[in-house]
Design a protein around this motif. Structure first.
Motif, PDB file in Angstrom:
ATOM      1  N   GLU A  59       0.835  -1.215   0.000  1.00  0.00           N
ATOM      2  CA  GLU A  59       0.000   0.000   0.000  1.00  0.00           C
ATOM      3  C   GLU A  59       0.858   1.248   0.000  1.00  0.00           C
ATOM      4  OE1 GLU A  59      -3.077  -0.386  -0.733  1.00  0.00           O
ATOM      5  OE2 GLU A  59      -2.631  -2.530  -0.616  1.00  0.00           O
ATOM      6  N   GLU A  60       1.921   1.200   0.801  1.00  0.00           N
ATOM      7  CA  GLU A  60       2.835   2.338   0.880  1.00  0.00           C
ATOM      8  C   GLU A  60       3.542   2.550  -0.472  1.00  0.00           C
ATOM      9  OE1 GLU A  60       2.825   4.186   3.453  1.00  0.00           O
ATOM     10  OE2 GLU A  60       4.532   5.458   2.942  1.00  0.00           O
ATOM     11  N   PHE A  61       3.903   1.437  -1.104  1.00  0.00           N
ATOM     12  CA  PHE A  61       4.555   1.520  -2.425  1.00  0.00           C
ATOM     13  C   PHE A  61       3.621   2.203  -3.425  1.00  0.00           C
ATOM     14  CE2 PHE A  61       5.225  -0.140  -6.708  1.00  0.00           C
ATOM     15  CZ  PHE A  61       6.569   0.143  -6.905  1.00  0.00           C
ATOM     16  N   ILE A  62       2.363   1.784  -3.415  1.00  0.00           N
ATOM     17  CA  ILE A  62       1.394   2.359  -4.362  1.00  0.00           C
ATOM     18  C   ILE A  62       1.253   3.865  -4.096  1.00  0.00           C
ATOM     19  CG2 ILE A  62      -1.057   2.384  -5.027  1.00  0.00           C
ATOM     20  CD1 ILE A  62      -1.076  -0.649  -4.594  1.00  0.00           C
ATOM     21  N   SER A  63       1.120   4.202  -2.827  1.00  0.00           N
ATOM     22  CA  SER A  63       0.916   5.620  -2.487  1.00  0.00           C
ATOM     23  C   SER A  63       2.133   6.467  -2.875  1.00  0.00           C
ATOM     24  CB  SER A  63       0.613   5.676  -0.986  1.00  0.00           C
ATOM     25  OG  SER A  63       0.959   6.892  -0.480  1.00  0.00           O
ATOM     26  N   GLN A  64       3.338   5.980  -2.544  1.00  0.00           N
ATOM     27  CA  GLN A  64       4.542   6.780  -2.837  1.00  0.00           C
ATOM     28  C   GLN A  64       4.827   6.854  -4.340  1.00  0.00           C
ATOM     29  OE1 GLN A  64       7.871   5.722  -0.444  1.00  0.00           O
ATOM     30  NE2 GLN A  64       6.765   6.019   1.468  1.00  0.00           N
ATOM     31  N   THR A  65       4.559   5.742  -5.033  1.00  0.00           N
ATOM     32  CA  THR A  65       4.786   5.738  -6.489  1.00  0.00           C
ATOM     33  C   THR A  65       3.841   6.746  -7.147  1.00  0.00           C
ATOM     34  OG1 THR A  65       5.303   3.404  -6.312  1.00  0.00           O
ATOM     35  CG2 THR A  65       4.945   4.226  -8.523  1.00  0.00           C
ATOM     36  N   SER A  66       2.604   6.712  -6.681  1.00  0.00           N
ATOM     37  CA  SER A  66       1.594   7.618  -7.238  1.00  0.00           C
ATOM     38  C   SER A  66       2.039   9.074  -7.056  1.00  0.00           C
ATOM     39  CB  SER A  66       0.262   7.339  -6.535  1.00  0.00           C
ATOM     40  OG  SER A  66      -0.616   8.384  -6.742  1.00  0.00           O
ATOM     41  N   LYS A  67       2.509   9.389  -5.851  1.00  0.00           N
ATOM     42  CA  LYS A  67       2.922  10.788  -5.571  1.00  0.00           C
ATOM     43  C   LYS A  67       4.153  11.174  -6.388  1.00  0.00           C
ATOM     44  CE  LYS A  67       1.302  10.984  -0.856  1.00  0.00           C
ATOM     45  NZ  LYS A  67       1.770  10.251   0.284  1.00  0.00           N
ATOM     46  N   THR A  68       5.169  10.315  -6.374  1.00  0.00           N
ATOM     47  CA  THR A  68       6.434  10.677  -7.037  1.00  0.00           C
ATOM     48  C   THR A  68       6.274  10.791  -8.549  1.00  0.00           C
ATOM     49  OG1 THR A  68       7.580   9.444  -5.336  1.00  0.00           O
ATOM     50  CG2 THR A  68       8.894  10.031  -7.258  1.00  0.00           C
ATOM     51  N   PHE A  69       5.494   9.859  -9.138  1.00  0.00           N
ATOM     52  CA  PHE A  69       5.436   9.822 -10.605  1.00  0.00           C
ATOM     53  C   PHE A  69       4.118  10.389 -11.146  1.00  0.00           C
ATOM     54  CE2 PHE A  69       8.358   6.506  -9.191  1.00  0.00           C
ATOM     55  CZ  PHE A  69       9.501   6.892  -9.861  1.00  0.00           C
ATOM     56  N   ASN A  70       3.320  10.923 -10.234  1.00  0.00           N
ATOM     57  CA  ASN A  70       2.087  11.578 -10.633  1.00  0.00           C
ATOM     58  C   ASN A  70       1.215  10.667 -11.503  1.00  0.00           C
ATOM     59  OD1 ASN A  70       0.280  13.597 -10.758  1.00  0.00           O
ATOM     60  ND2 ASN A  70       1.260  14.661 -12.492  1.00  0.00           N
ATOM     61  N   ILE A  71       0.870   9.547 -10.924  1.00  0.00           N
ATOM     62  CA  ILE A  71       0.072   8.562 -11.658  1.00  0.00           C
ATOM     63  C   ILE A  71      -0.992   8.018 -10.693  1.00  0.00           C
ATOM     64  CG2 ILE A  71       1.678   6.645 -11.146  1.00  0.00           C
ATOM     65  CD1 ILE A  71       1.136   5.804 -14.117  1.00  0.00           C
ATOM     66  N   THR A  80      -3.308   5.882  -8.319  1.00  0.00           N
ATOM     67  CA  THR A  80      -3.039   4.685  -7.499  1.00  0.00           C
ATOM     68  C   THR A  80      -3.713   3.457  -8.133  1.00  0.00           C
ATOM     69  OG1 THR A  80      -4.921   5.239  -6.135  1.00  0.00           O
ATOM     70  CG2 THR A  80      -2.773   5.895  -5.292  1.00  0.00           C
ATOM     71  N   GLN A  81      -4.848   3.700  -8.821  1.00  0.00           N
ATOM     72  CA  GLN A  81      -5.592   2.580  -9.414  1.00  0.00           C
ATOM     73  C   GLN A  81      -4.760   1.871 -10.499  1.00  0.00           C
ATOM     74  OE1 GLN A  81      -8.607   1.563  -8.192  1.00  0.00           O
ATOM     75  NE2 GLN A  81      -8.091  -0.230  -9.453  1.00  0.00           N
ATOM     76  N   ILE A  82      -4.066   2.677 -11.310  1.00  0.00           N
ATOM     77  CA  ILE A  82      -3.268   2.072 -12.393  1.00  0.00           C
ATOM     78  C   ILE A  82      -2.162   1.190 -11.794  1.00  0.00           C
ATOM     79  CG2 ILE A  82      -1.663   2.562 -14.308  1.00  0.00           C
ATOM     80  CD1 ILE A  82      -3.313   5.034 -14.933  1.00  0.00           C
ATOM     81  N   ILE A  83      -1.527   1.699 -10.756  1.00  0.00           N
ATOM     82  CA  ILE A  83      -0.429   0.914 -10.152  1.00  0.00           C
ATOM     83  C   ILE A  83      -1.001  -0.352  -9.506  1.00  0.00           C
ATOM     84  CG2 ILE A  83       1.540   0.974  -8.558  1.00  0.00           C
ATOM     85  CD1 ILE A  83       1.178   4.105  -8.705  1.00  0.00           C
ATOM     86  N   ALA A  84      -2.129  -0.192  -8.811  1.00  0.00           N
ATOM     87  CA  ALA A  84      -2.741  -1.359  -8.158  1.00  0.00           C
ATOM     88  C   ALA A  84      -3.146  -2.403  -9.206  1.00  0.00           C
ATOM     89  CB  ALA A  84      -3.952  -0.920  -7.343  1.00  0.00           C
ATOM     90  N   ASP A  85      -3.697  -1.947 -10.348  1.00  0.00           N
ATOM     91  CA  ASP A  85      -4.100  -2.888 -11.411  1.00  0.00           C
ATOM     92  C   ASP A  85      -2.887  -3.638 -11.965  1.00  0.00           C
ATOM     93  OD1 ASP A  85      -6.667  -2.126 -11.174  1.00  0.00           O
ATOM     94  OD2 ASP A  85      -6.721  -0.864 -12.983  1.00  0.00           O
ATOM     95  N   TYR A  86      -1.806  -2.874 -12.152  1.00  0.00           N
ATOM     96  CA  TYR A  86      -0.576  -3.485 -12.684  1.00  0.00           C
ATOM     97  C   TYR A  86      -0.071  -4.570 -11.723  1.00  0.00           C
ATOM     98  CZ  TYR A  86       4.322  -3.768 -14.231  1.00  0.00           C
ATOM     99  OH  TYR A  86       5.544  -4.215 -14.672  1.00  0.00           O
ATOM    100  N   LEU A  87      -0.019  -4.238 -10.437  1.00  0.00           N
ATOM    101  CA  LEU A  87       0.497  -5.201  -9.455  1.00  0.00           C
ATOM    102  C   LEU A  87      -0.423  -6.430  -9.364  1.00  0.00           C
ATOM    103  CD1 LEU A  87       1.737  -2.860  -6.557  1.00  0.00           C
ATOM    104  CD2 LEU A  87       3.029  -3.762  -8.493  1.00  0.00           C
TER     105      LEU A  87
END
Ligand code: FAD
Length: 499
Positions: free
Chosen positions: A114-126, A128-135
């Motif tokens: 969850e922390e990875f999704i949140s930080q990735t979203s913030k840093t790369f401006n994407i 959270t849903q896209i990252i969660a779907d990918y994972l």
């Protein structure tokens, strides 16, 4: 001791050629099945690629630095009803890797999903849903394929007729076999080249190119994120030490500094090996040596499986083991400094057989975990770039070129004079890796996975020509890397009946 000696007279004898991690694991598994086991190793130390260097008060692991799936090591202790923690310990890492880009972007990838999704979203401006779907899709790929492709032989009908395989075949569209890893990552993170690069990096975990390896390889980040990454106390070499100690305790003998020259067989059945120190008879042989060398040097009298042996090899590496005279607080155990042109970097490695001008640099620093791996106030840097295999390039010249570009890159990004901090140095290039481990072309992971058929072309874990001859290690099924080598030892020895 006398009892063991007398017992041995009645035991079946197994010889393991090579004391790499796969060979050591195979030896233990055969011992647990009641075999008298002797491991013959050309080097005067066990471990193969998992060696260790010492110089000027620094200690560096020579080869692998990333430890995943430690349960596969634990299993070897459990074979003998022993508590692994009494022999070998490790801790789970909360941070997976620190990433650095030339434009000043820095990202610390954490293990918590969850922390990875949140930080990735913030840093790369994407989102959270896209990252969660990918994972989620990565997880599905892993669950659909791992038990078939990693844990069983692909060369037995039984495997293909199992329920697991039928389930995978029905959902084959989910595996992205017809896209490359990079195409899959671009589909999810189209606007964000840095995130594509971050997830493309996982192709290097088996020595492949993200622009050639199939999209199914996005299961690798799932493996890392779901099961975690670990640090073994004492460094990676402690894994080898603990397993060798266990082997010796269980009566396995190691003949170090002994080269196997031939596998002996009669009536299509193994009879022993001819070594640099004489003949050793055996009822069963497992070769942990690179399968290319096994056929070319040890089985000259047997038809070679040319298609298998001609498979493209994985990438190799150039490693600078640097003793640094100061500490670098911005760095962690695992650090990556990306090149700006990732596609060109892989084209240089796999198409042009040379080094890219400004390669991606990986730094591993175990003194971040254990201060005694470096003198006080210092750090032990393992600085690695991916390279093509050894095909006779002028490595002396390429070393100088790589050293200059690595120092320039790190100095630029870290804003320090890196060259001025290097106190000790050892260098290993693909020719050195080939010479020290007898790995064809110095490949780190056997054959590359640059084709969707790679998994099917890898050599099986048994010989179809000679009875009681088996194969394990990174050059055969299921492939390279510590976890897969350990699995190869299991698959190979699962064919062997207990005595
Ligand atoms: C620089 C580097 C970085 C890596 N990073 C990672 C990582 O971070 N994580 C990871 O999981 N994996 C990593 N790997 C890959 C991993 O190290 C290998 O996949 C694994 O260690 C290979 O084990 P193996 O069982 O195939 O045997 P090897 O380590 O290849 O050993 C084979 C042994 O057989 C011996 N031998 C060969 N021929 C003969 C003969 N004729 N007679 C006697 N002995 C013989 C050799 O001397 C050698 O000791 C890395 C490898 C390298 C080199």
């Amino acid at each position: 001791m006398l009892a063991l000696y007398l017992e041995r007279l009645y035991m079946k004898k197994a010889v393991v050629i090579g004391a790499g991690i796969g060979g050591i694991a195979a030896g233990l598994r055969l011992r647990a099945k009641g075999y008298d086991v002797e491991v013959i190793e050309a080097n005067d130390y066990p471990g193969g690629k998992m060696h260790v260097y010492h110089q000027g008060g620094f200690q560096w692991d020579a080869g692998p630095s990333l430890f995943t799936m430690p349960n596969l090591v634990d299993d070897l202790f459990r074979l003998f009803d022993l508590d692994p923690n009494k022999y070998f310990s490790y801790n789970k890492k909360e941070t997976l890797c620190h990433y650095f880009w030339e434009d000043g972007t820095r990202f610390s990838a954490v293990a918590d999903r969850e922390e990875f999704i949140s930080q990735t979203s913030k840093t790369f401006n994407i989102s959270t849903q896209i990252i969660a779907d990918y994972l989620k899709r990565n997880k599905e790929k892993y669950e659909l394929t791992a038990s078939t492709f990693l844990e069983k032989s692909l060369h037995k009908w039984k495997t293909w007729l199992s329920k697991d395989v039928l389930a995978s075949l029905l959902q084959i569209h989910k595996l992205h076999m017809s896209s490359t890893l990079s195409e899959v990552n671009e589909k999810y993170f189209s606007d964000n080249s840095k995130l594509v690069q971050l997830f493309n990096r996982y192709a290097t975990y088996n020595g492949s190119s993200p622009y050639q390896t199939p999209g199914i390889m996005s299961l690798i980040p799932h493996l890392e994120m779901h099961y975690g990454t670990f640090y073994p106390k004492g460094g990676m070499h402690a894994i080898v030490d603990s397993l060798v100690n266990l082997s010796i305790e269980k009566g396995i003998r190691f003949k170090l500094g002994t080269l196997v020259n031939r596998i002996l067989h009669s009536n299509n059945k193994v009879t022993g090996v001819m070594t640099s120190k004489g003949q050793i008879d055996a009822d069963l042989i497992i070769s942990n040596a690179d399968v290319f060398g096994t056929y070319h040097h040890l089985l000259k009298d047997v038809p070679r499986p040319e298609r298998v042996l001609k498979q493209e090899r994985s990438s190799s590496a150039m490693i600078f083991y640097w003793g640094m005279n100061r500490k670098f607080p911005t760095l962690d155990l695992h650090n990556i400094f990306f090149s700006s042109e990732y596609k060109e970097e892989f084209a240089a490695i796999f198409k042009h057989g040379t080094l890219y001008n400004d390669p991606t640099v990986y730094i591993n620093i175990t003194s971040k975990e254990e201060e005694n791996h470096a003198p006080k106030g210092c750090e032990n840097w393992f600085v690695m770039i991916n390279t093509p295999g050894n095909m006779g390039q002028d490595w002396g010249k390429l070393r100088l070129k790589a050293r200059d570009s690595i120092i320039a890159k790190l100095s630029r990004i870290l804003n320090v004079d890196v060259a001025a901090s290097i106190k000790e140095e050892i260098v290993l290039d693909p020719a050195g890796i080939e010479a020290r481990t007898r790995s064809h072309q110095g490949a780190l992971y056997g054959a590359s996975s640059n084709s969707k058929f790679a998994a099917f072309i890898r050599h099986p874990n048994f010989s179809s020509q000679i009875k009681n001859l088996y194969f394990c290690g990174g050059s055969v099924h299921p492939g390279g890397g510590i976890p897969l080598c350990l699995l190869s030892a299991k698959i190979a020895t699962d064919f062997v009946e207990s005595t």
